[in-house]
Enzyme design. Structure first.
Site, PDB file in Angstrom:
ATOM      1  N   GLU A 238       0.730  -0.757  -0.257  1.00 27.59           N
ATOM      2  CA  GLU A 238       0.594  -0.210   0.227  1.00 27.59           C
ATOM      3  C   GLU A 238       0.908   1.455  -0.039  1.00 27.59           C
ATOM      4  OE1 GLU A 238      -4.010   0.199   0.904  1.00 27.59           O
ATOM      5  OE2 GLU A 238      -4.114  -2.107   2.337  1.00 27.59           O
ATOM      6  N   CYS A 272      -1.319   9.084   3.352  1.00 26.71           N
ATOM      7  CA  CYS A 272      -1.614   8.376   1.925  1.00 26.71           C
ATOM      8  C   CYS A 272      -2.950   9.099   1.723  1.00 26.71           C
ATOM      9  CB  CYS A 272      -1.753   7.612   1.979  1.00 26.71           C
ATOM     10  SG  CYS A 272      -2.388   5.966   2.953  1.00 26.71           S
TER      11      CYS A 272
HETATM   12  P1  NAD Z   1       9.055   4.679   3.810  1.00 25.91           P
HETATM   13  O1  NAD Z   1       8.779   3.858   2.225  1.00 25.91           O
HETATM   14  O2  NAD Z   1      10.348   5.326   4.264  1.00 25.91           O
HETATM   15  O3  NAD Z   1       9.252   3.799   4.335  1.00 25.91           O
HETATM   16  C1  NAD Z   1       8.457   2.963   5.079  1.00 25.91           C
HETATM   17  C2  NAD Z   1       9.161   1.271   5.817  1.00 25.91           C
HETATM   18  O4  NAD Z   1       9.666   0.828   5.337  1.00 25.91           O
HETATM   19  C3  NAD Z   1       9.665   1.881   7.106  1.00 25.91           C
HETATM   20  O5  NAD Z   1       9.348   0.784   8.768  1.00 25.91           O
HETATM   21  C4  NAD Z   1      11.360   1.799   6.487  1.00 25.91           C
HETATM   22  O6  NAD Z   1      12.083   1.363   7.640  1.00 25.91           O
HETATM   23  C5  NAD Z   1      11.265   0.455   5.745  1.00 25.91           C
HETATM   24  N1  NAD Z   1      11.970   0.457   4.666  1.00 25.91           N
HETATM   25  C6  NAD Z   1      12.689   1.158   4.156  1.00 25.91           C
HETATM   26  N2  NAD Z   1      13.386   0.996   3.479  1.00 25.91           N
HETATM   27  C7  NAD Z   1      13.268  -0.539   2.904  1.00 25.91           C
HETATM   28  C8  NAD Z   1      14.066  -1.628   2.626  1.00 25.91           C
HETATM   29  N3  NAD Z   1      14.551  -1.649   1.134  1.00 25.91           N
HETATM   30  N4  NAD Z   1      13.483  -2.833   2.393  1.00 25.91           N
HETATM   31  C9  NAD Z   1      12.307  -2.992   3.824  1.00 25.91           C
HETATM   32  N5  NAD Z   1      11.912  -2.344   4.427  1.00 25.91           N
HETATM   33  C10 NAD Z   1      12.501  -0.883   4.438  1.00 25.91           C
HETATM   34  O7  NAD Z   1       7.714   5.337   3.829  1.00 25.91           O
HETATM   35  P2  NAD Z   1       7.499   6.031   4.153  1.00 25.91           P
HETATM   36  O8  NAD Z   1       8.262   7.332   4.430  1.00 25.91           O
HETATM   37  O9  NAD Z   1       7.525   5.703   6.412  1.00 25.91           O
HETATM   38  O10 NAD Z   1       5.974   6.219   4.730  1.00 25.91           O
HETATM   39  C11 NAD Z   1       6.004   7.413   3.772  1.00 25.91           C
HETATM   40  C12 NAD Z   1       4.911   7.205   3.047  1.00 25.91           C
HETATM   41  O11 NAD Z   1       3.926   6.118   2.796  1.00 25.91           O
HETATM   42  C13 NAD Z   1       4.347   7.630   1.837  1.00 25.91           C
HETATM   43  O12 NAD Z   1       4.058   7.911   0.603  1.00 25.91           O
HETATM   44  C14 NAD Z   1       2.340   7.219   1.909  1.00 25.91           C
HETATM   45  O13 NAD Z   1       1.784   8.031   0.984  1.00 25.91           O
HETATM   46  C15 NAD Z   1       2.373   5.886   2.443  1.00 25.91           C
HETATM   47  N6  NAD Z   1       1.378   5.824   3.026  1.00 25.91           N
HETATM   48  C16 NAD Z   1       1.274   4.515   2.380  1.00 25.91           C
HETATM   49  C17 NAD Z   1      -0.138   4.231   2.965  1.00 25.91           C
HETATM   50  C18 NAD Z   1      -1.353   3.405   1.555  1.00 25.91           C
HETATM   51  O14 NAD Z   1      -2.697   3.544   2.978  1.00 25.91           O
HETATM   52  N7  NAD Z   1      -1.553   3.770   0.711  1.00 25.91           N
HETATM   53  C19 NAD Z   1      -0.969   4.029   4.280  1.00 25.91           C
HETATM   54  C20 NAD Z   1       0.587   5.365   5.068  1.00 25.91           C
HETATM   55  C21 NAD Z   1       1.620   6.029   4.112  1.00 25.91           C
END
Ligand code: NAD
Length: 518
Positions: A238, A272
């Site tokens: 997501e 999001c």
């Molecule tokens: P991010 O992608 O930077 O990080 C998300 C998670 O992934 C964190 O826990 C991070 O430590 C982990 N991560 C980072 N690199 C990784 C890798 N290579 N392998 C595995 N895990 C890894 O996102 P963010 O800045 O924490 O969140 C913001 C984003 O989330 C925005 O784009 C927002 O739209 C999205 N979001 C989407 C939804 C939805 O339901 N569609 C809901 C909430 C947030």
């Protein structure tokens, strides 16, 4: 503000930039050990009666509500949000959430009997049952440090799995608090938490988990989904959004202004499903923009006294994106009619309304993830729809109008996973309704029975109580062809074929038995 770009993520409060207690990064061996412990506890949990699992999940929801003050404090420190905002968005609905998630799970986990034709498949019965996958990893973002976990926690545990939580490096303490509550109501070892950044998320993927729930940005989501594909484990991804609202000339202006502000600015737009683009018909654009700007100008950013409407940006990186998008929009001709600047003492940014935006601006085409509403004036609803659909993302979309039938028809033409009229994104806290998107928002589905393929696999059970062989078995002889012909004609509704089948049945069984020695 001094240069904070080198500061370790999650080490300062975004509200006042004061240091937060240190949280240790899990080592790869600790991550692997967490998965092993969850797997070992899952063996028993996977066989526990459904009613027992439901009882545990109700107790978890009760603990969240009873200990909401404690949870709120942890969240406030990490997010800088106002206590009421944290309570409203992440904790206060826990009881209703649990009840609805349990109802959804009963549909998803119910054994499904399969009807079989007694003529073509005599003496046979089949059913499909749900089998826990094993250990599920949940990798979460920081923007709703509890809520983003709930949509995975409930189906994973109700489905009989072990669980490893990986909170964002910006909100690890909230993840630990949540895991602590779960550990009190589930068998020892079943629920684990690991902390750290992307490398810990990667280590979790490499530690033998059986499914992953990922919520986060598009670039990370691509990496996680690709690796899950290689590992052949299910992945619910997501990702980002750039939600549009279409405001029609016949809308209830006061309610629409308040609604767009609510869904655009809450959680400082770090959602999001925040409204980031507003397509408004020319006929109402002037009064709409004026009222929206007046509304936005009165909103207060935490920490504020005594109550504030939304919190600061989570990080300097996020604040920089917001500022860059606003600056670029202004350079390209947008007009700031409210906000547009930082607000202290932490990483706050004012509620901002930009008028006269166009599709060519980043604030319209890329995820801003901040308290910024970009208003695009359009000549009519068709133009609004065309521009709203001109996006890489597709999470929520909404139409604001008093003509509900017209609004519904228009909303259903939006290229989104959740189409709404006079509302936006509320379904995120309703676990019987799928939360899903299209395009770069990803193909993940959370909530509802439709989310369950990530958490359970399906096992088909097929039982044949026939004492004799089936008539189509080997050996073939001169009765085989007429038998297959009769089978086909019987499905075409020719009743004479039924009698022919009965006549041929004896011949076929005799031929088989004579070879098999029966
Ligand atoms: P991010 O992608 O930077 O990080 C998300 C998670 O992934 C964190 O826990 C991070 O430590 C982990 N991560 C980072 N690199 C990784 C890798 N290579 N392998 C595995 N895990 C890894 O996102 P963010 O800045 O924490 O969140 C913001 C984003 O989330 C925005 O784009 C927002 O739209 C999205 N979001 C989407 C939804 C939805 O339901 N569609 C809901 C909430 C947030």
């Amino acid at each position: 503000m001094s240069d904070l770009s080198a500061v370790k993520p999650g080490s300062l409060s975004p509200a006042d930039l004061k240091p937060l207690p240190e949280v240790k990064t899990s080592t790869p061996e600790e991550v692997a050990q967490a998965v092993r412990a969850a797997r070992s506890a899952q063996v028993t949990w996977g066989q526990t009666r459904q009613s027992e699992r439901e009882k545990a999940m109700r107790a978890f929801a009760r603990a969240m509500l009873e200990r909401r003050e404690e949870g709120m404090k942890v969240m406030c420190a990490e997010t800088g949000r106002d206590p009421v905002e944290n309570l409203m968005s992440d904790l206060v609905s826990a009881g209703d959430f649990a009840a609805a998630a349990i109802r959804a799970s009963r549909k998803a986990l119910a054994t499904e009997p399969i009807p079989l034709s007694p003529i073509n498949y005599p003496g046979k019965r089949a059913y499909i049952e749900a089998v826990p996958r094993g250990v599920i990893g949940i990798i979460a973002p920081w923007n709703y440090p509890v809520l983003n976990f709930l949509k995975g926690i409930f189906p994973a545990l109700l489905g009989g799995n072990g669980l490893v939580l990986k909170p964002s490096e910006y909100t690890p303490r909230t993840g630990q608090w949540l895991a602590g509550l779960l550990q009190q109501v589930t068998p020892t070892g079943l629920v684990q938490v690991v902390t750290g950044g992307g490398s810990v998320g990667q280590a979790l993927l490499e530690s033998g988990i059986d499914g992953v729930v990922f919520t986060g940005s598009v670039p990370t989501g691509r990496k996680v989904a690709a690796r899950a594909g290689e590992l052949l484990i299910p992945c619910s991804a997501e990702l980002g959004g750039k939600d549009a609202a279409i405001v029609l000339a016949d809308c209830n202006l006061a309610r629409t202004v308040a609604g767009i502000a609510q869904w655009g600015f809450h959680n400082a737009g770090q959602d999001c499903a925040a409204i980031e683009r507003v397509y408004v018909e020319d006929a109402i654009a002037e009064p709409f923009v004026q009222r929206l700007a007046a509304f936005a100008s009165k909103l207060r950013v935490a920490p504020g006294a005594p109550v504030s409407d939304f919190g600061p940006m989570q990080s300097t990186a996020q604040l920089a994106i917001v500022e860059q998008h606003v600056k670029e929009a202004v350079e390209k001709g947008a007009k700031v009619v409210a906000g547009g600047a930082r607000t202290g003492p932490g990483l706050g940014f004012q509620a901002t309304v930009l008028d006269h935006c166009t599709q060519q601006m980043k604030v319209v085409s890329e995820e801003t993830f901040g308290p910024v509403l970009a208003v695009i004036r359009v000549k009519d609803a068709e133009e609004a729809l065309r521009l709203a659909n001109d996006s890489r993302y597709g999470l929520n979309g909404s139409v604001w109008t008093q003509d509900l039938a017209r609004g519904e028809a228009l909303a259903r033409r939006m290229e989104v996973g959740i189409a709404q009229v006079n509302s936006h994104a509320l379904v995120g806290i309703l676990p019987e309704i799928p939360w899903t998107g299209t395009k770069e928002t990803g193909a993940g589905v959370s909530n509802s029975r439709h989310a369950y393929p990530t958490f359970v696999r399906r096992r088909t059970v097929f039982i044949d109580k026939n004492k004799g062989p089936d008539p189509w078995w080997m050996p073939a002889d001169e009765s085989s062809k007429p038998f297959s012909e009769a089978l086909a004609r019987q499905q075409l509704g020719q009743t004479s074929a039924l009698f022919q089948l009965l006549g041929l049945l004896g011949k076929r069984l005799k031929a088989i038995k004579s070879l098999a020695g029966g």
